[in-house]
Write a protein that holds these residues in place. Sequence first.
Motif, PDB file in Angstrom:
ATOM      1  N   ALA A  81       0.793  -1.297   0.102  1.00 32.32           N
ATOM      2  CA  ALA A  81      -0.198   0.157   0.169  1.00 32.32           C
ATOM      3  C   ALA A  81       0.890   1.195   0.066  1.00 32.32           C
ATOM      4  O   ALA A  81       1.788   1.343   0.739  1.00 32.32           O
ATOM      5  N   LYS A  82       0.664   2.344  -0.881  1.00 34.13           N
ATOM      6  CA  LYS A  82       1.133   3.534  -0.921  1.00 34.13           C
ATOM      7  C   LYS A  82       0.677   4.218   0.087  1.00 34.13           C
ATOM      8  O   LYS A  82      -0.389   4.860   0.157  1.00 34.13           O
ATOM      9  N   SER A  83       1.603   4.563   1.136  1.00 33.58           N
ATOM     10  CA  SER A  83       1.023   5.503   2.327  1.00 33.58           C
ATOM     11  C   SER A  83       1.775   6.671   2.284  1.00 33.58           C
ATOM     12  O   SER A  83       2.533   7.070   3.119  1.00 33.58           O
ATOM     13  N   ILE A  84       1.405   7.616   1.299  1.00 31.37           N
ATOM     14  CA  ILE A  84       1.985   8.860   1.363  1.00 31.37           C
ATOM     15  C   ILE A  84       1.106  10.005   0.759  1.00 31.37           C
ATOM     16  O   ILE A  84       0.108   9.716  -0.112  1.00 31.37           O
ATOM     17  N   HIS A  85       1.371  11.178   1.402  1.00 30.75           N
ATOM     18  CA  HIS A  85       0.424  12.261   0.929  1.00 30.75           C
ATOM     19  C   HIS A  85       0.784  12.533  -0.452  1.00 30.75           C
ATOM     20  O   HIS A  85       1.920  12.994  -0.814  1.00 30.75           O
ATOM     21  N   ALA A  90       8.606  14.051  -2.757  1.00 33.51           N
ATOM     22  CA  ALA A  90       9.144  12.987  -2.163  1.00 33.51           C
ATOM     23  C   ALA A  90      10.204  13.380  -1.000  1.00 33.51           C
ATOM     24  O   ALA A  90      10.374  12.625  -0.118  1.00 33.51           O
ATOM     25  N   TYR A  91      11.007  14.535  -1.498  1.00 30.59           N
ATOM     26  CA  TYR A  91      11.907  14.954  -0.483  1.00 30.59           C
ATOM     27  C   TYR A  91      11.129  15.365   0.845  1.00 30.59           C
ATOM     28  O   TYR A  91      11.732  14.911   1.840  1.00 30.59           O
ATOM     29  N   ASP A  92      10.080  16.261   0.988  1.00 33.52           N
ATOM     30  CA  ASP A  92       9.542  16.328   2.015  1.00 33.52           C
ATOM     31  C   ASP A  92       8.899  15.344   2.841  1.00 33.52           C
ATOM     32  O   ASP A  92       8.862  15.299   4.156  1.00 33.52           O
ATOM     33  N   HIS A  93       8.313  14.415   2.068  1.00 38.58           N
ATOM     34  CA  HIS A  93       7.886  13.112   2.816  1.00 38.58           C
ATOM     35  C   HIS A  93       8.921  12.389   3.639  1.00 38.58           C
ATOM     36  O   HIS A  93       9.069  12.034   4.838  1.00 38.58           O
ATOM     37  N   LEU A  94      10.114  12.169   2.961  1.00 44.47           N
ATOM     38  CA  LEU A  94      11.185  11.756   3.605  1.00 44.47           C
ATOM     39  C   LEU A  94      11.832  12.491   4.747  1.00 44.47           C
ATOM     40  O   LEU A  94      12.230  11.906   5.901  1.00 44.47           O
ATOM     41  N   ARG A  95      11.949  14.121   4.771  1.00 41.04           N
ATOM     42  CA  ARG A  95      12.321  14.819   5.823  1.00 41.04           C
ATOM     43  C   ARG A  95      11.394  14.549   6.962  1.00 41.04           C
ATOM     44  O   ARG A  95      12.016  14.525   7.941  1.00 41.04           O
ATOM     45  N   ALA A  96      10.086  14.474   6.600  1.00 35.66           N
ATOM     46  CA  ALA A  96       9.101  14.529   7.843  1.00 35.66           C
ATOM     47  C   ALA A  96       9.300  13.162   8.665  1.00 35.66           C
ATOM     48  O   ALA A  96       9.298  12.952   9.819  1.00 35.66           O
ATOM     49  N   GLY A 116      17.917   6.807  -6.900  1.00 32.55           N
ATOM     50  CA  GLY A 116      17.994   7.372  -8.257  1.00 32.55           C
ATOM     51  C   GLY A 116      16.661   8.357  -8.440  1.00 32.55           C
ATOM     52  O   GLY A 116      16.246   8.529  -9.341  1.00 32.55           O
ATOM     53  N   LEU A 117      16.459   8.905  -7.389  1.00 34.92           N
ATOM     54  CA  LEU A 117      15.253   9.851  -7.373  1.00 34.92           C
ATOM     55  C   LEU A 117      15.747  11.573  -7.449  1.00 34.92           C
ATOM     56  O   LEU A 117      14.883  12.508  -7.372  1.00 34.92           O
ATOM     57  N   THR A 118      16.885  11.712  -7.248  1.00 34.02           N
ATOM     58  CA  THR A 118      17.374  12.967  -7.371  1.00 34.02           C
ATOM     59  C   THR A 118      16.477  13.978  -8.287  1.00 34.02           C
ATOM     60  O   THR A 118      16.335  15.275  -7.703  1.00 34.02           O
ATOM     61  N   SER A 119      16.201  13.631  -9.366  1.00 29.20           N
ATOM     62  CA  SER A 119      15.663  14.639 -10.249  1.00 29.20           C
ATOM     63  C   SER A 119      14.380  14.906  -9.991  1.00 29.20           C
ATOM     64  O   SER A 119      13.879  15.843 -10.618  1.00 29.20           O
ATOM     65  N   VAL A 120      13.902  13.967  -9.208  1.00 27.06           N
ATOM     66  CA  VAL A 120      12.206  14.328  -9.107  1.00 27.06           C
ATOM     67  C   VAL A 120      12.003  14.413  -7.721  1.00 27.06           C
ATOM     68  O   VAL A 120      10.815  14.624  -7.028  1.00 27.06           O
ATOM     69  N   ALA A 121      13.029  14.476  -6.945  1.00 27.18           N
ATOM     70  CA  ALA A 121      12.767  14.553  -5.558  1.00 27.18           C
ATOM     71  C   ALA A 121      11.647  15.745  -5.075  1.00 27.18           C
ATOM     72  O   ALA A 121      11.075  15.730  -4.032  1.00 27.18           O
ATOM     73  N   LYS A 122      11.903  17.032  -5.873  1.00 28.86           N
ATOM     74  CA  LYS A 122      10.933  18.053  -5.445  1.00 28.86           C
ATOM     75  C   LYS A 122       9.428  17.997  -5.976  1.00 28.86           C
ATOM     76  O   LYS A 122       8.749  19.093  -5.739  1.00 28.86           O
ATOM     77  N   LYS A 123       9.348  17.261  -6.676  1.00 28.41           N
ATOM     78  CA  LYS A 123       8.096  16.993  -7.492  1.00 28.41           C
ATOM     79  C   LYS A 123       7.073  16.350  -6.499  1.00 28.41           C
ATOM     80  O   LYS A 123       7.343  15.477  -5.489  1.00 28.41           O
ATOM     81  N   ARG A 124       5.715  16.550  -6.674  1.00 27.83           N
ATOM     82  CA  ARG A 124       4.756  15.914  -5.976  1.00 27.83           C
ATOM     83  C   ARG A 124       4.629  14.548  -6.163  1.00 27.83           C
ATOM     84  O   ARG A 124       4.446  14.012  -7.244  1.00 27.83           O
ATOM     85  N   ALA A 125       4.668  13.643  -5.134  1.00 29.09           N
ATOM     86  CA  ALA A 125       4.792  12.153  -5.272  1.00 29.09           C
ATOM     87  C   ALA A 125       3.272  11.628  -5.890  1.00 29.09           C
ATOM     88  O   ALA A 125       3.528  10.560  -6.457  1.00 29.09           O
ATOM     89  N   GLY A 126       2.297  12.587  -5.659  1.00 25.65           N
ATOM     90  CA  GLY A 126       1.034  11.936  -6.284  1.00 25.65           C
ATOM     91  C   GLY A 126       1.210  11.617  -7.893  1.00 25.65           C
ATOM     92  O   GLY A 126       0.376  10.864  -8.319  1.00 25.65           O
ATOM     93  N   LYS A 127       2.230  12.622  -8.231  1.00 25.25           N
ATOM     94  CA  LYS A 127       2.338  12.431  -9.846  1.00 25.25           C
ATOM     95  C   LYS A 127       3.215  11.319 -10.307  1.00 25.25           C
ATOM     96  O   LYS A 127       3.577  10.973 -11.105  1.00 25.25           O
TER      97      LYS A 127
END
Length: 309
Positions: A81-85, A90-96, A116-127
Motif C-alpha cells: 500500500a502506498k502510504s504517502i500524501h 518525495a523530499y518532504d515526505h522523507l524529511r518528515a 535514483g530519485l534526485t531529479s524528481v525529489a522536489k516533485k509531488r509524489a502523487g504524480k
Amino acid sequence: MIEVRQLTKRYGEKTAVDGLDFTVEPGTVTGFLGPNGAGKSTTMRMIIGLDAPTSGTVTVNGRRYAQHSAPLQEVGALLEAKSIHPGRSAYDHLRAQAYTHGIPRRRVDEVIELTGLTSVAKKRAGKFSLGMGQRLGIAAALLGDPATVMLDEPVNGLDPEGVLWIRNLLTSLAADGRTVFVSSHLMSEMALVAEHLIVVGRGRLLADTTVQNLVREAGGDLVKVATADPGRLRDVLAGPGVEITGHPGSEQLQVAGLSARAIGIKAAEHGIALFELTEKTVSLEEAFMDLTRDAVEYHGTTEALGRAA
Ligand SMILES: Nc1ncnc2c1ncn2[C@@H]1O[C@H](COP(=O)(O)OP(=O)(O)OP(=O)(O)O)[C@@H](O)[C@H]1O
Ligand SMILES: [Mg+2]
C-alpha cells in the motif's frame, strides 16, 4: 534476523496465515514466494506489527517490533500500500519521516541519491509513476539505515534497469550483513535476487530451501536420449545415482544423474548410435509450479476468450 514461530492469522472464516515457522537469517537475500493470496503480505504486516497475530509470535532482531525503541533504525519496510500524501514532494515526505525519528537530514539526501530519485525529489509524489513510487518506498525503508530490510513486491512496476538496480541493491545490503526479506509471486524474479527461499501457499509453509536445492528437488537436470537400442543403452548407463526412465517400446529415454557428454562418450564406447542427446534443464518456474500447484487459489481460464471468437 526475523523469527516466525507458529504464526497464524485468521480473518473470520479465512485463515490467511496458517502456523508458519521460519527464520530469515542475516547476510543473504531471502525470497518470500507464493501465489496470489498465499499470505505473504499478511505475514509481513505481522512482522512489523501492523496486524496482530491470531496466535504465534514473530520477532525482529530478538524483539517484537513494538518493543524496539527506534523501530525505523531496526527494520525498514516497504509494504504494497502506498502510504504517502499525494501533494507532498518525495523530499518532504522523507524529511518528515526522518525528523520524527531523529534521523539526520543528510541521510535523506543519501537515500534519494541511492534510489535514483534526485531529479524528481522536489516533485509531488502523487504524480509519480508506479516505478518511481516503488523507489520512494524503498528510500523510506532505507532511511533509518536498518539492520533488517523487508520489501513486499519491490520489483512491481520497475523497468528492466530498475530490476537490475534492485538486484544489486539487495545483494549489497545482504553483503553488509543485513537481513533482507523480499516477497514476490514470480519465481523468475526471485531466482535473480534471492539465494534462500521461503515458499508459502494457502498460508502454509511449502518449502524453506535454497534456489539450488529447489531445482535439485524438482528433478534436477535431465538428459533426453534417443537410440535404436534403448535396452542396451540402459544397461550401459546404469550405475549408482543414475536414474533412467522411458516408455517400453519407445526409442526415447530420460536420464538423470549423468551429463549429456558422459552419456555420449559411453554410448560411443559401446558402439550405440544416438539419434538425440539434449539436456533438459528444469526451470525454476516449473519447480515453483510443481510445489504450489495444489495451493493456487485463483486460477484464470481462457475459455471465455474462445467463446467470444
Ligand atoms: N484485512 C483482511 N481481511 C480479510 N481477509 C484478508 C485481509 N487481508 C488479507 N486477507 C486474505 O488473506 C489471504 C492472504 O492475503 P495476502 O494479501 O497476505 O496474500 P499475498 O500472498 O500477499 O498475495 P499477493 O501475491 O496477491 O500479494 C487472502 O485470501 C486475502 O484475501
Ligand atoms: Mg501481497
